[in-house]
Design a protein around this motif. Structure first.
Motif, short mmCIF file in Angstrom:
data_model
loop_
_atom_site.label_atom_id
_atom_site.label_comp_id
_atom_site.label_asym_id
_atom_site.label_seq_id
_atom_site.Cartn_x
_atom_site.Cartn_y
_atom_site.Cartn_z
N UNK A 318 0.84 -1.20 0.00
CA UNK A 318 0.00 0.00 0.00
C UNK A 318 0.87 1.25 0.00
N UNK A 319 0.42 2.22 -0.84
CA UNK A 319 1.18 3.47 -0.97
C UNK A 319 0.24 4.62 -0.68
N UNK A 320 0.69 5.53 0.15
CA UNK A 320 -0.06 6.73 0.49
C UNK A 320 0.57 7.92 -0.22
N UNK A 321 -0.30 8.72 -0.91
CA UNK A 321 0.20 9.84 -1.70
C UNK A 321 -0.16 11.16 -1.02
N UNK A 322 0.73 12.16 -1.20
CA UNK A 322 0.45 13.49 -0.69
C UNK A 322 1.29 14.51 -1.45
N UNK A 323 0.74 15.74 -1.50
CA UNK A 323 1.47 16.83 -2.13
C UNK A 323 2.41 17.45 -1.10
N UNK A 324 3.65 17.60 -1.47
CA UNK A 324 4.64 18.13 -0.53
C UNK A 324 5.14 19.51 -0.93
N UNK A 325 4.97 19.91 -2.17
CA UNK A 325 5.51 21.20 -2.57
C UNK A 325 4.90 21.58 -3.92
N UNK A 326 5.07 22.85 -4.30
CA UNK A 326 4.62 23.33 -5.60
C UNK A 326 3.71 24.54 -5.48
N UNK A 327 3.63 25.31 -6.58
CA UNK A 327 2.81 26.52 -6.58
C UNK A 327 1.33 26.23 -6.87
N UNK A 328 1.01 24.95 -7.12
CA UNK A 328 -0.38 24.62 -7.40
C UNK A 328 -1.06 23.87 -6.27
N UNK A 329 -0.47 23.91 -5.07
CA UNK A 329 -1.07 23.17 -3.97
C UNK A 329 -2.43 23.73 -3.57
N UNK A 330 -2.64 25.03 -3.78
CA UNK A 330 -3.93 25.63 -3.43
C UNK A 330 -4.96 25.45 -4.53
N UNK A 331 -4.52 25.07 -5.75
CA UNK A 331 -5.44 24.94 -6.86
C UNK A 331 -5.82 23.48 -7.15
N UNK A 362 4.74 18.74 -6.48
CA UNK A 362 5.64 17.65 -6.12
C UNK A 362 4.85 16.70 -5.23
N UNK A 363 4.78 15.44 -5.67
CA UNK A 363 3.98 14.43 -4.97
C UNK A 363 4.91 13.37 -4.40
N UNK A 364 4.55 12.89 -3.21
CA UNK A 364 5.33 11.86 -2.52
C UNK A 364 4.46 10.62 -2.34
N UNK A 365 5.05 9.44 -2.63
CA UNK A 365 4.39 8.16 -2.39
C UNK A 365 5.17 7.37 -1.38
N UNK A 366 4.54 7.01 -0.25
CA UNK A 366 5.23 6.30 0.83
C UNK A 366 4.40 5.12 1.27
N UNK A 367 5.09 4.05 1.73
CA UNK A 367 4.40 2.87 2.24
C UNK A 367 3.62 3.21 3.50
N UNK A 368 2.46 2.61 3.60
CA UNK A 368 1.63 2.86 4.78
C UNK A 368 2.15 2.08 5.98
N UNK A 369 2.58 0.83 5.73
CA UNK A 369 3.06 -0.02 6.83
C UNK A 369 4.53 -0.34 6.56
N UNK A 370 5.36 -0.16 7.58
CA UNK A 370 6.80 -0.40 7.48
C UNK A 370 7.19 -1.42 8.54
#
Length: 833
Positions: A318-331, A362-370
């Motif tokens: 399982x991979x969890x995604x989130x926005x970490x940076x960029x000028x379009x984070x509010x859009x 900029x999007x980050x994908x990280x494992x949910x369980x480690x």
């Protein structure tokens, strides 16, 4: 060669076993001088000995006697699976009383006696006649007895002995629960236990090495190993990766005889599956993703997708995604598709091509369980860059405000400006905009909008009391391009003006007792106004000028928008006047102030001593005592019914006094039904008249009566001859009946009779009395009937003037009148005899 060696080994073992059994079974006799008693007891326990008594001194000089048994042996042995041509000698039985002359017979009984084991009754030799299998039965219990051959009497008591089947290695090891399935985590350390397999050998584990097993691995190296004595399978290589290979087929062998040459073996398969652990971090296939979005997309619409690959399974992948940076984070926003496990980029706010054309995320994908065990193999995450370009779209015009609210006074004249809306084209072309009001939002068309500048005006005066708010829409359409349009809500409030006069809050009648005392308040009135109520609205009350100086009632304004009505005198009576109308003038405090005159109805009622109203109607004083309205109605109904009965009775009496036959001496007139036709006038009938004058009109068959409708029959044509040999009697019968009808005695009331004859004689041209054939007969008389108004038909008629009188022939004229009736007229100079 292996099979030949195994055969020789089995033969050698059989010979050794036979030799051993023979040495046990065939011991020397007890009297042999070469062996002493002790050696014979231990070395030759299977032979039969003489009975001896040995004295033993007990305590206090007592002599004890012990009787020794005649049968002395240990267990007999026979090797299993013997396949020689002759029966196997198991042993020999011999009794001390046997002198060798054949007088003793040996008998064998018990398990397998006579079938598997047989005995020579003379020598006592026991043989096994069948091949024995220790795995089926390991030992047999038999009973031996020596009897006299002549008398069959026992010479010795019976004794039991056991024959044991000696084991040979004839059963290979077996894995009873195979094939096997096992699981072990990937990346396990060397020596990690996978599972234990166990084989069984049916051979005797207490004899030799036939059941001693040794385990080995035939397939599955170098990944796994097995412990030779326990059968435990263990991992043999480190870092076995499930993503590289998930399943292994391992073959385990179990061999008896301690694994030495000549031992038997059995194998089983073990399927070993590597289970997943989180040993792989997620990885984006690309470092940069390019996406685009049209500027007319609404928030929530999908822009694009991307996915980080993780070869691990289940929760480990399982991979969890989130926005970490960029000028379009509010859009933009990022969500995860629960089925495909993809990162979904969605529009969070509307974008504008004219304002900004490129956004970076900029999007980050990280494992949910480690798994902490593999934490050092991290980091378990990855990053990627998303570039989103905004594409131009032909957008509809945009209103400056999301909605508009305007106010306009009621009763404002047509064309009054309510407000103005404004929209513009946001595209680079900046096309002009045209405005309109959709009719479904303003069905009655109270408003109009200027197509160019968006100015909203009224089309008629508005009434706040009918509708206080008007909610309409105004659409703006781009002129040119794709003619896209957009709508905006416009709320118009109608402001109130004082255009409604006040009126009574309720219009109920005021009930007042006849005995009311002067100065008493009989009612408190209040007022309402349809105009918009405000907290300072106030009403004043006064009597109308025409009743300002009346002597019955007065009014007092309470200064709280109510007024009290007082009684000025006493002595009110319902008989004199039961209702009073009091006009009251009401004024409001609006600008300008409005007033109205409302009439208060006061009804005088009868009350008891406690001023409880008993009745407010005047009818009980007018009606006689003891009679109610219902009783009077019933009496009137009875009188009407009686009058109707009297009128009916008088009418019936008058009707009975009128003559039933219309007859005058000078003329005979007949008024027939207007439904008579020319065809009916041609028909004839015979009718006898009333007792006063039985006149019969033969040609027309008419009976002048007023109480019945005339009926028509077909006449008998005069002058027609009869043919046939047998027709004389019938003709005479008809003539006789005609004479009786013409001149016979009068019939009973109603004095008329119709003579019908079904036979006219053979050869008659009429053939039948029916109307369908009568019209076709020929006659010297004219039966034409006047079918048109004013037409006349003349003819000769035969009339019977009385009983037993000769009929008269006379001319008559038939005429149809304007009223539809038919008139029959005789000549003026005709006189009845």
């Amino acid at each position: 060669m292996k099979r030949q060696g195994l055969g020789l080994l089995r033969a050698l073992l059989v010979l050794l076993g036979v030799c051993a059994l023979c040495s046990v079974a065939f011991g020397t006799r007890r009297g042999n001088a070469a062996l002493d008693q002790r050696s014979r007891r231990h070395r030759n326990p299977g032979h039969l000995s003489l009975h001896r008594h040995r004295q033993r001194t007990g305590k206090e000089g007592q002599v004890l006697h012990r009787s020794k048994r005649g049968w002395v042996w240990n267990q007999f042995f026979v090797i299993e699976e013997y396949t020689g041509p002759d029966p196997v000698l198991v042993g020999r039985l011999h009794s001390d009383v046997d002198s060798g002359k054949g007088s003793i017979k040996y008998i064998l009984s018990g398990e397998g006696a006579g079938t598997i084991f047989v005995i020579d009754d003379k020598t006592g030799n026991i043989h096994a006649t069948k091949t024995l299998d220790r795995e089926e039965q390991a030992q047999y219990t038999l009973t031996a007895q020596a009897v006299s051959r002549d008398t069959n009497k026992p010479l010795e008591p019976p004794s039991e002995f056991i024959v044991k089947v000696q084991d040979i290695n004839d059963n290979p090891p077996e894995f009873l629960h195979g094939p096997y399935y096992a699981r072990v985590p990937e990346m396990s350390n060397v020596g990690t236990s996978v599972m234990q397999v166990t084989a069984t050998d049916a051979d005797d584990p207490t004899y030799g090495n036939s059941a001693r097993l040794v385990y080995s691995i035939l397939q599955g190296q170098p990944y796994f190993s097995v412990e030779s004595q326990t059968g435990i399978i263990r991992t043999a290589l480190p870092d076995m990766d499930r993503e590289a290979r998930q399943e292994y087929e391992v073959v385990i062998q179990a061999k008896d005889m301690g694994g030495h040459m000549g031992g038997l073996s059995g194998t089983t398969e073990v399927t070993i599956t590597l289970t997943d652990v989180n040993d792989n971090p997620p990885k984006f296939p690309q470092s940069v993703y390019a996406m685009s979005v049209l500027e007319d997309k609404v928030p929530g619409e999908e822009v694009g997708r991307l996915k980080a690959n993780d070869p691990d399974l289940g929760d480990n992948g399982l991979v969890n995604y989130r926005l970490v940076d960029g000028d379009g984070m509010s859009m933009f926003e990022l969500t995860t598709d629960s089925e495909t496990r993809e990162a979904v980029v969605k529009l969070k706010k509307m974008v504008d091509y004219e304002t900004k054309r490129l956004y970076t995320l900029k999007v980050e994908g990280a494992n949910t369980y480690i798994d902490p065990q593999y934490l050092a193999w991290g980091p378990y995450k990855d990053e990627a860059t998303i570039k989103i370009s905004v594409e131009d779209a032909d957008e509809p015009p945009v209103f400056v405000a999301p909605s508009y609210t305007f106010e306009v006074e009621e009763n404002a004249p047509e064309g009054t400006v309510v407000g103005r809306v404004h929209a513009k084209d946001t595209d680079l072309a900046n096309n002009p905009v045209r405005y309109m009001i959709p009719r479904y939002t303003d069905v009655e068309q109270f408003f109009s909008v200027d197509a160019e500048d968006g100015r909203i005006t009224t089309t008629r005066p508005l009434d706040r009391e009918a509708q206080a708010w008007h909610n309409i829409s105004v659409s703006a359409t781009e002129i040119g391009g794709h003619h896209q349009d957009t709508k905006v809500r416009v709320n118009i409030k109608v402001k109130d003006v004082n255009d409604n006069s006040p009126e009574f809050a309720t219009n109920n009648e005021v009930l007042m007792c006849e005995t009311v005392a002067p100065g008493k308040v009989i009612e408190t009135v209040s007022a309402v106004d349809k105009d918009e109520m405000v907290h300072r609205q106030h009403f004043t009350f006064s009597l109308a000028p025409e009743v300002a100086h009346n002597h019955n009632f007065s009014l007092k304004d309470n200064r709280d928008s109510t007024a009290s009505i007082y009684v000025l005198r006493k002595g009110f009576s319902r008989l004199t006047q039961d209702v009073y109308f009091l006009p009251i003038e009401i004024n409001d405090n609006g600008l300008p102030s409005l007033s109205s005159t409302n009439t208060l109805t006061i009804r005088v009622c009868s009350c008891d001593s406690k001023d409880t109203i008993l009745s407010c109607n005047v009818e009980p004083y007018v009606l006689p005592a003891g009679l109610s309205t219902g009783a009077l109605i019933a009496i009137l109904a009875c009188i009407v019914i009686l009058l109707a009965i009297v009128v009916l009775f008088v009418a019936l009496r008058r009707q009975k006094k009128e003559p039933l036959i219309v007859f005058e001496e000078e003329d005979i007139r007949r008024t027939s039904s207007p439904t008579m036709t020319r065809a009916a006038a041609r028909r004839t009938r015979r009718l006898s008249t009333s007792p006063h004058c039985r006149t019969q009109m033969v040609q027309m068959g008419f009976l002048p009566r007023k109480d019945i409708k005339p009926e028509l029959q077909y006449p008998i044509r005069p002058g027609l001859g009869h043919t046939g040999a047998n027709s004389v009697d019938v003709d005479d019968f008809i003539k006789t009946r005609i004479a009786e009808a013409d001149c016979g005695p009068p019939p009973p009331p109603p004095y008329d009779s119709i003579q019908i004859y079904g036979y006219e004689g053979r050869g008659s041209l009429a053939g039948s009395l029916s109307s369908l054939e009568s019209v076709t007969t020929e006659s010297d008389l004219d039966y034409d009937y006047p079918a048109e108004l004013g037409a006349e038909v003349s003819g000769s008629w035969r009339i019977c003037t009385g009983p037993k009188k000769a009929p008269l022939t006379m001319p008559m004229t038939v005429k149809t009148l304007n009223s539809g009736l038919t008139e029959w007229t005789a000549p003026p100079d005709f006189r009845f005899p």
